[in-house]
Write a protein that holds these residues in place. Structure first.
Motif: not given
Length: 212
Positions: A59-65, A72-83, A103-104, A132-139
């Motif tokens: 996650a693009d914040v200070h303090g993230a795991p 994950g390379v070449g996997t579905s968009e859904q798997d990436k969105l979940e991660a 998140v990137y 690869e960006w995942f903008r505005n990922t819901a918490l």
């Protein structure tokens, strides 16, 4: 009568998998996702468990795991969105009370411990190249019951699971949230174990019409 003793013991000694010391879940596509609980675990994950076929999420914040989508390379968009959702929800953004975080994801060779030859602080990494960006990922997080135990999934999980509770950032203290979860899901976890599963900061329950 002596036969009963091992049975009882079996119930308590559930064999833990190696990855259960980290935060983890399996995606809709059945891939393993691992996330560090602290700086030390972040280091360990990247040093020991990040492989060429994996994707590194942060996650693009200070303090993230440090979050790893295995294979994950070449996997579905859904798997990436979940991660991405998992990475965002266990970041400090949750404690901040916001509803979303950016998140990137990058590949293994883009993650390094050195910046211009200088060693980076514990739990921190230098990222190079295109992200690869995942903008505005819901918490959002799902706490579900599997085989009598509590398991945590990202809120955007694409697969059907049994009894579940959905959490978002809110105002309830961890202990209160954990007590509720324990009662609602009727799980064998101790209260402390449930607290350990929760994100940092306060939460609230998302009322869902879906009781499935």
């Amino acid at each position: 009568a002596p036969v009963e003793v091992p049975k009882e013991r079996l119930k308590i000694a559930v064999k833990k998998e190696w990855f259960e010391k980290f935060r983890w879940f399996t995606t809709s596509g059945d891939l393993l996702v691992l996330a560090g609980r602290d700086a030390k675990q972040n280091e360990l994950l990247v040093a020991r468990h990040l492989e060429d076929a994996d994707l590194f999420f942060h996650a693009d914040v200070h303090g993230a795991p440090a979050t790893i989508l295995k294979k994950g390379v070449g996997t579905s968009e859904q798997d990436k969105l979940e991660a991405a959702c998992f990475a965002a929800s266990f970041s400090s953004a949750w404690k901040g009370g916001g509803g979303a975080a950016d998140v990137y994801a990058v590949r293994k060779e883009q993650v390094s411990k050195y910046s211009h030859g200088e060693y980076v602080a514990k739990g921190g990494f230098v990222i190079s190249g295109t992200r690869e960006w995942f903008r505005n990922t819901a918490l959002l997080l799902i706490v579900a019951e599997e085989n009598g135990r509590a398991v945590v999934f990202p809120g955007n999980l694409g697969k059907k699971i049994g009894r579940k509770i959905v959490l978002k950032p809110g105002t309830l203290e961890k202990k209160q949230v954990a007590e509720n979860i324990k009662k609602e899901l009727n799980i064998i976890n101790t209260l402390d174990e449930v607290i350990q599963l929760l994100p940092s900061g306060t939460s609230e329950f998302l009322k869902t019409s879906n009781n499935g």
